[in-house]
Design a protein around this motif. Structure first.
Motif, PDB file in Angstrom:
ATOM      1  N   GLU A 189      25.113  34.411   7.762  1.00 17.52           N
ATOM      2  CA  GLU A 189      23.925  35.095   8.379  1.00 17.52           C
ATOM      3  C   GLU A 189      22.956  34.411   8.409  1.00 17.52           C
ATOM      4  N   GLY A 192      29.302  35.065  11.694  1.00 17.69           N
ATOM      5  CA  GLY A 192      30.327  36.142  11.175  1.00 17.69           C
ATOM      6  C   GLY A 192      30.914  35.939   9.812  1.00 17.69           C
ATOM      7  N   ASP A 193      31.900  36.941   9.517  1.00 18.49           N
ATOM      8  CA  ASP A 193      32.524  37.004   8.077  1.00 18.49           C
ATOM      9  C   ASP A 193      33.698  36.489   8.220  1.00 18.49           C
ATOM     10  N   PHE A 227      37.892  37.606  12.928  1.00 17.00           N
ATOM     11  CA  PHE A 227      36.924  36.793  13.292  1.00 17.00           C
ATOM     12  C   PHE A 227      37.382  35.178  13.121  1.00 17.00           C
TER      13      PHE A 227
END
Length: 285
Positions: free
Chosen positions: A74, A98-99, A105
């Motif tokens: 982030e 993203g994670d 993802f």
């Protein structure tokens, strides 16, 4: 500064850390490093590429001729800075937010990279998190699972998604740590994941050898990145790196050349191995 102080005391209140408040700023672009086309025409994914070691790897890969996709959680400002540095090297950069603990993802990262650049040659698994605890009893099951999710599960997810696009001559480089070899009483979960990465690297290297894909690792020692002020108290930060033979923390651009070597043809007969840029600490393995 006192003889055992290596940095000004400091701490960041949010995790992951940001480069902006760090004093001094990490050294990441290594002006004296001259590219020689070692990765000309290649495409690489670097997770945790927004700052620290990942940023330095992305910049040096670009200097060697690669287009780079960086992945971050982030930290938008840091990621934008990395993109600017890569583009200053004359290469393209795709920043993906993203994670990585989500397998969907990770698949999206690979798909978007191949869509953007048309190929994939190198995967650098580098993103990580750590949560120091003075007492082992304070490591909760939730913390244990979260650390493993980011630090090793994501490496599996990314490798799994990348493999269909990696051909002969492809390379995977994983970031482990000196803590995999020495342990750390405040970082039991983190050290455990880093040990898992060593085993993952060795096993995957054997699984992929006949396909001409090499898998290696880098085990940094104390390196000055946003992870440090965002996870340790000021008094620990002030002494960071003082306990290694060189008596100082390393800089990201002192680690990144290891990744260039392992991603390039210079290491064509090396797989399943780990390099140790750690300030002179001798470890087995």
């Amino acid at each position: 500064m006192p003889s055992d102080q290596t940095l000004p005391p400091q701490q960041q209140d949010t995790r992951p850390g940001r480069e902006g408040p760090m004093d001094p700023k990490p050294q990441e672009r290594r002006p004296e490093y001259r590219g020689s086309g070692k990765l000309e025409g290649k495409v690489a994914i670097v997770t945790g590429g927004d700052s620290g070691i990942g940023r330095s790897v992305a910049v040096l890969f670009a200097r060697e001729g690669a287009d780079v996709a960086i992945v971050y959680l982030e930290e938008d400002e840091d990621a934008e800075e990395t993109r600017r540095f890569v583009e200053q090297e004359g290469r393209r950069c795709l920043a993906l937010r993203g994670d990585l603990g989500e397998p969907g993802f990770c698949s999206e990262v690979v798909r978007r990279t191949v869509d953007e650049f048309g190929r994939l040659d190198v995967l650098v698994n580098n993103a990580a998190e750590q949560h120091p605890q003075q007492n082992f009893e304070d490591v909760t099951p939730e913390q244990w699972e979260q650390t493993f999710r980011t630090n090793i599960h994501a490496y599996f997810y990314m490798a799994h998604a990348a493999l269909p696009h990696l051909g002969e001559g492809g390379a995977i480089v994983n970031t482990t740590s000196v803590t995999a070899y020495k342990g750390n009483p405040m970082l039991v979960d983190y050290s455990s994941t880093k040990g898992a990465i060593v085993a993952f690297t060795r096993s995957l290297s054997m699984a992929l050898a006949e396909r001409g894909i090499r898998v290696n690792a880098v085990a940094p020692g104390p390196i000055w990145t946003p992870l440090i002020p965002s996870t340790f108290p000021p008094e620990k930060v002030a002494e960071f790196g003082a306990n290694v033979p060189m008596k100082r923390p390393g800089q990201p651009d002192e680690v990144a050349p290891c990744y260039v070597f392992l991603a390039s043809g210079d290491s064509s007969y090396i797989s399943g191995q780990t390099l140790h840029p750690n300030g002179g600490t001798v470890v087995n393995g």
